[in-house]
Enzyme design. Sequence first.
Site: not given
Ligand code: PXP
Length: 243
Positions: A7, A43, A45, A49, A70, A151, A191, A213
């Site tokens: 990410n 993502h 948004r 942002r 995303e 996910e 996440h 990410g």
């Molecule tokens: N999966 C989803 C659905 C997310 O919203 C995010 C954060 O944007 C991630 C994975 C990646 O999370 P992290 O940045 O904490 O690795």
Amino acid sequence: MPSLGVNIDHVATIRQARRTVEPDPVAAAVLAELAGADGITVHLREDRRHIQDRDLRILRQTVRTHLNLEMAATDEMVALALEIKPDYITLVPENRQEVTTEGGVDILSQQQRLKDLVQTLQGAEIPVSLFIDADQAQIEAAAQIEAQFIELHTGPYAEAQLGRPQAEALNHLHQACQGAISLGLRVNAGHGLTYWNVHPVACLAGMEELNIGHTIISRAVLVGLERAVREMKAAISGQLHRI
Ligand code: PXP
């Protein structure tokens, strides 16, 4: 071992801090792929942002692995997805006040709307994944609306105290993963995963892709993106012994 979706949102976060042109997430995606990323995740948004429409359009042309978009389940985003055609999309809840995505999509409260949306996107050959909590009712709802993927939200696991709470959270993910697979769903997770907590999640049977990410981009600031991605690949397969 599951594949790694990198990410790159936070490359764009740094750029947007000055509203300039550097660093470019498109360049980051190329470097991540050269270092072994199996996919690129962004993502877009509603408040733009970090990732911008321009990034998504260029990434669609340059990403050589697969591009996971995303997005929130809004008409604007569905129209954009149908136009750009990412390799798959992940539906996430979105709240303007949040620092990052805070919880999974509540499918139960909007089942028919999401079913229509899944039908529209998958009818256009864009597989849909739903970012959900490791909750049996949400998993069953995801299967009912015929999404191809879920996910699993690994935030509670990532935030659990080391020892028993973390082991319980991992077991919860294991049960959710097996339950989803038994209903015909394919399973990704993400996440809050880091170099230090990723391997047990990667070992869950049937896990297909981990979307990661923040920890990778944080490390990239210190050691470079290619090394950070290579180290994450090693961490996933349990071969990163020191960092
Ligand atoms: N999966 C989803 C659905 C997310 O919203 C995010 C954060 O944007 C991630 C994975 C990646 O999370 P992290 O940045 O904490 O690795």
